[in-house]
Motif scaffolding. Structure first.
Motif, PDB file in Angstrom:
ATOM      1  N   ARG A  37      11.867   0.720  -3.307  1.00  0.00           N
ATOM      2  CA  ARG A  37      10.436   0.426  -3.508  1.00  0.00           C
ATOM      3  C   ARG A  37      10.206  -1.073  -3.655  1.00  0.00           C
ATOM      4  N   GLY A  41       8.082  -3.475  -1.145  1.00  0.00           N
ATOM      5  CA  GLY A  41       7.019  -4.369  -1.598  1.00  0.00           C
ATOM      6  C   GLY A  41       7.238  -5.800  -1.146  1.00  0.00           C
ATOM      7  N   THR A  74      -1.063  -3.190  -2.231  1.00  0.00           N
ATOM      8  CA  THR A  74       0.076  -2.376  -1.783  1.00  0.00           C
ATOM      9  C   THR A  74       1.387  -2.971  -2.254  1.00  0.00           C
ATOM     10  N   PHE A  78       3.821  -1.142  -5.117  1.00  0.00           N
ATOM     11  CA  PHE A  78       5.207  -0.733  -4.845  1.00  0.00           C
ATOM     12  C   PHE A  78       6.196  -1.473  -5.742  1.00  0.00           C
ATOM     13  N   ASP A 106       4.056   7.243  -4.947  1.00  0.00           N
ATOM     14  CA  ASP A 106       4.273   6.687  -3.602  1.00  0.00           C
ATOM     15  C   ASP A 106       3.174   7.121  -2.652  1.00  0.00           C
TER      16      ASP A 106
END
Length: 452
Positions: A37, A41, A74, A78, A106
């Protein structure tokens, strides 16, 4: 007389071993997915910076700022979710149900990013497939395969599809001209693009994405079952190895254990060895020294047995029972049993010389051969490999006879004949050692050895 190999203690339950393994794998998977994750990101941040520099001429200032805000959301979401999942694992706060919450997060981030990304540049829901963020869907499903939890993967597929359908429903389907605002395209190209971004192709895309998620869940389920089977078999063999001779445990693991529990009759050679005057030695030793002494003796017995293919069936205090011909009898069983006995005498001489025992350690060895019964008895918590029969009785009596004949090694006539070393032995008597009262010729080893 019965000779068996019995170790007290409970075997580790297979289910507990498997559950522990899967708990550890789940924690490791969440730790890895947390870093994924964060990597996603950072990758989105880097790509967003590169792409946004070339989009100013395609959008007005308001739309461009909306796109950048969506991109930052976003990226930040993340990164935050990745850090949270890492902290849960590192702090030992993670619980299995949290995986469902994390994959829901998610899907929520994905849906929010797609919605505001499309809405910011005035596109309808039918353009969701053209947004680069959509590629996070197969990535997320692939990463989910790191877990051995099919239900989590099914849930991840479900909430992801809900997020996509929600975005499309909220923004609605718009015509090609309305959604893209460019009239310079040829009519046939407009029609083709319109069909490509219409409802039927999206239904097919949704079905394929759903199948991807369900297929990975099925693969995880199959892998989980295979792993459970492998762990169960490995644990079962490990438990058997705790109770059975190392030569027997692999065979039991590979075949039906019930076959061995029925037992079988076969030819085997039995060797008994015992320390003479052990009680006197034990009385003069403290528990620590006594433990070391017995361990040293058993180590030498195990070494001699292993060197000549013998099975240490049982240690009996200061003595041991060895079997040659397990699991399958060989033509040289008697030869190897005699060689093992001779090796034990050599090792005893070396041990006496090294430690300077006063008086020196003495042993008695008795060997006999013939038909025995061997098999497994007991339940799964305590299982024993057993050798019994008249041959075992006779071998034990021959070993005891070493005291009367004041010698270290005695063997029955048949053992001496089959060993091929008849000239190194001397008959010392004939006694009714068998269970049927038959007289048996006993031979003493006349080679160089430690005498009993």
């Amino acid at each position: 007389m019965i000779a068996n190999l019995s170790h007290s203690g409970r075997s580790v339950p297979t289910s507990a071993s498997v559950d522990k393994l899967f708990r550890e794998s789940e924690i490791e998977a969440e730790y890895a997915i947390g870093w994924v994750r964060i990597a996603v990101g950072l990758a989105l941040l880097a790509s967003g910076l590169l792409v946004s520099s070339g989009t100013a001429e395609l959008s007005d200032e308001y739309s461009l700022s909306r796109v950048r805000v969506t991109a930052l959301f976003t990226v930040g979401a993340f990164l935050a979710l990745g850090i949270v999942s890492l902290l849960l694992v590192i702090r030992h706060w993670f619980r299995p149900w949290m995986a469902f919450v994390l994959v829901t997060g998610d899907a929520a981030i994905l849906g929010t990013s797609l919605f505001f990304g499309l809405e910011g540049i005035g596109l309808g829901g039918n353009w969701v497939a053209a947004v680069p963020t959509i590629w996070l869907v197969p990535l997320g499903l692939a990463v989910g395969a790191l877990r051995y939890r099919p239900l989590v993967q099914v849930w991840a597929t479900f909430v992801t599809m809900i997020a996509l359908v929600g975005v499309v429903s909220a923004l609605g389907f718009r015509s090609f001209q309305e959604g893209f605002g460019i009239a310079a395209f040829p009519a046939d190209l407009k029609a083709s693009l319109g069909r490509l971004f219409s409802l039927p192709p999206y239904l097919m895309r949704a079905v394929m994405l759903t199948l991807v998620g369900l297929t990975t869940a099925l693969a995880m389920l199959r892998s989980r079952r295979l792993l459970m089977r492998a762990v169960s078999e490995t644990t079962g063999r490990a438990n058997l190895a705790r109770f059975l001779p190392s030569e027997i445990a692999p065979l039991v693991g590979e075949s039906d254990i019930s076959t061995w529990r029925q037992g079988r009759r076969q030819q085997a050679t039995i060797l008994f060895v015992d320390i003479r005057g052990f009680t006197a030695y034990a009385e003069g030793m403290d528990p620590a020294r006594l433990s070391i002494f017995i361990s040293s003796f058993r180590r030498r017995v195990t070494h001699a047995a292993g060197a000549f293919g013998g099975v240490v069936d049982k240690f009996i205090g200061d003595g041991a029972l060895l079997v040659f011909g397990i699991p399958n009898p060989q033509s040289d069983d008697c030869t190897r049993a005699v060689a093992c006995a001779q090796e034990l005498l050599v090792l005893l001489d070396q041990w006496n010389a090294k430690r300077g025992f006063d008086p020196p350690i003495r042993i008695g060895i008795g060997i006999h051969t013939g038909e025995v019964y061997c098999g497994l008895i007991g339940d799964d918590k305590r299982i024993e490999f057993t050798v019994l029969g008249d041959v075992v009785n006779v071998a034990a009596k021959i070993e005891q006879a070493t005291k009367r004949f004041n010698t270290a090694l005695l063997a029955s006539e048949i053992v001496v004949m089959r060993s091929g070393q008849f000239s190194a032995w001397q008959e010392v008597g004939r006694e009714p050692l068998g269970g049927r009262g038959e007289h048996l010729a006993i031979y003493a080893y006349s080679g160089t050895s430690s005498t009993g």
